[in-house]
Design an enzyme around this catalytic site. Sequence first.
Site, PDB file in Angstrom:
ATOM      1  N   ASP A   1       0.733  -1.041  -0.104  1.00 37.71           N
ATOM      2  CA  ASP A   1       0.044  -0.029   0.023  1.00 37.71           C
ATOM      3  C   ASP A   1       0.780   1.050  -0.068  1.00 37.71           C
ATOM      4  O   ASP A   1       0.790   2.103  -0.997  1.00 37.71           O
ATOM      5  CB  ASP A   1      -0.975   0.105   1.228  1.00 37.71           C
ATOM      6  CG  ASP A   1      -2.099  -1.100   1.278  1.00 37.71           C
ATOM      7  OD1 ASP A   1      -2.305  -1.523   0.202  1.00 37.71           O
ATOM      8  OD2 ASP A   1      -2.421  -1.734   2.273  1.00 37.71           O
TER       9      ASP A   1
ATOM     10  N   ARG B   1      -0.923   1.152  16.572  1.00 35.75           N
ATOM     11  CA  ARG B   1      -1.551   2.092  15.867  1.00 35.75           C
ATOM     12  C   ARG B   1      -1.659   3.329  16.504  1.00 35.75           C
ATOM     13  O   ARG B   1      -1.200   4.483  16.139  1.00 35.75           O
ATOM     14  CB  ARG B   1      -2.904   1.683  15.289  1.00 35.75           C
ATOM     15  CG  ARG B   1      -2.817   0.864  14.196  1.00 35.75           C
ATOM     16  CD  ARG B   1      -1.643   0.675  13.415  1.00 35.75           C
ATOM     17  NE  ARG B   1      -1.813  -0.319  12.075  1.00 35.75           N
ATOM     18  CZ  ARG B   1      -0.915  -0.440  11.467  1.00 35.75           C
ATOM     19  NH1 ARG B   1       0.402  -0.440  11.929  1.00 35.75           N
ATOM     20  NH2 ARG B   1      -1.124  -1.605  10.308  1.00 35.75           N
TER      21      ARG B   1
ATOM     22  N   ASP C   1      -7.804   0.308  10.878  1.00 38.74           N
ATOM     23  CA  ASP C   1      -6.723   0.838  11.079  1.00 38.74           C
ATOM     24  C   ASP C   1      -6.844   2.531  10.694  1.00 38.74           C
ATOM     25  O   ASP C   1      -5.984   3.186  11.311  1.00 38.74           O
ATOM     26  CB  ASP C   1      -5.408   0.191  10.441  1.00 38.74           C
ATOM     27  CG  ASP C   1      -4.746  -0.670  11.167  1.00 38.74           C
ATOM     28  OD1 ASP C   1      -4.978  -1.034  12.213  1.00 38.74           O
ATOM     29  OD2 ASP C   1      -4.202  -1.463  10.269  1.00 38.74           O
TER      30      ASP C   1
ATOM     31  N   SER D   1      -1.883  -9.808   3.006  1.00 47.77           N
ATOM     32  CA  SER D   1      -1.880  -8.714   3.631  1.00 47.77           C
ATOM     33  C   SER D   1      -1.221  -9.002   5.055  1.00 47.77           C
ATOM     34  O   SER D   1      -1.722  -9.915   5.817  1.00 47.77           O
ATOM     35  CB  SER D   1      -3.160  -8.243   3.869  1.00 47.77           C
ATOM     36  OG  SER D   1      -2.978  -6.831   4.672  1.00 47.77           O
TER      37      SER D   1
END
Length: 406
Positions: free
Chosen positions: A18, A98, A127, A179
């Site tokens: 990404d 995060r 996220d 992923s």
Amino acid sequence: MNKDNIKKIVLAYSGGLDTSIIIPWLKENYNDPEIIAVAGNVGQADELEGLEEKAIATGASKLIVADLVDEMVDDIIIPSLKMNAKYETYLLGTAFARPVIGKKLAEIAVAEGADAICHGATGKGNDQVRFELAIKRFAPDMKIIAPWREWDIKSRDEEIDYAEAHNVPLKISRETNYSKDKNLWHLSHEGLDLEDPANEPDLDKPGFLEMGVSPYAAPDEPTYVTIDFEAGAPVAVNGEKMKASKIIAKLNELGGANGIGIIDIVENRLVGMKDRGVYETPGGTILYFAHQQLEMITVDKDTLHLKQKLAVDYADLIYNGKWYSPLQEALTAFANESNKYVTGSVKLKLYKGNIIPAGMTSPYSLYSENLVTFGESDYDQGQAAGFINLWGLSTKVQALREQGKL
């Protein structure tokens, strides 16, 4: 804010699929802004290798690597361990990292005079919420760019097409295009064959597991490990004192070698859909197990049962991106207070994916062998009759009413 007015962007950069293509995409779609790539070091180890060269080669002006390992461990993981916080059996690996990354992005964006912060989280996942709530807490006026909510790319295959067209180097192929998210605490696997819950994950497929081996490939002999805790926090492994992040790393080695901490779950995402993932959390699984063992002999019944209820709320709070909140501070205070006597040693046996209790001791143990023994004891069993009569009085009165005897 008009795109033409965005001259400088801070990008959350991992070097994965990404964020690798986001740099050229921002250059093309936001009037060629300066892009400062920021990688949060949360213990992903070799994934940081070659990251600066790659970021600059694809258009970033520089890469900032922020060491966030101990902040993540000490400020978020340890309080969560004290609370035994799990989200539907998931040990919150991605969710732990995060908040500290989002906070650092905000701090760097303010310090660099950036016009916007960009992240690579999809519009389907959790996220995006976690990043953006942390950013709003520390840079409330900062514009946030989320390309997955803007661009025409619809799949990871199309991302690879874009990368190939723009000469962006990738470490994956279409066949290994899971992923993944990795930090000191865990590694997640999603996508490809895992998207169908009917498919059994091939744990022994070369390159799939990264933090250890499957239980099938684990040794035939068990491994013993002893973990020492002080006030609910781990302080030593096998008698060797070390900081918490080093303890997690050591237990990752021991747990990974014995196939510990691999789960296959379908979880409920914050946005409302169910998602299937395979998670590796070897050291964390051992720590949670050991901590709960020690709590059994050091925490009173009422506190333990309330903490088990609050653990669900605490896990939800972390999973849903609300770490930086008054509720978190209040619940963390409870976690710390309820753990003040959780001190002692726990011995465990690791064997082919299993964690087997092998003994525990504590100077603050509430366990009394004299009281509970089947042998001779100071406990007067005759006192139980009066207790039962009082405890069961309401039950007896109800029965008498039904029989017309009141």
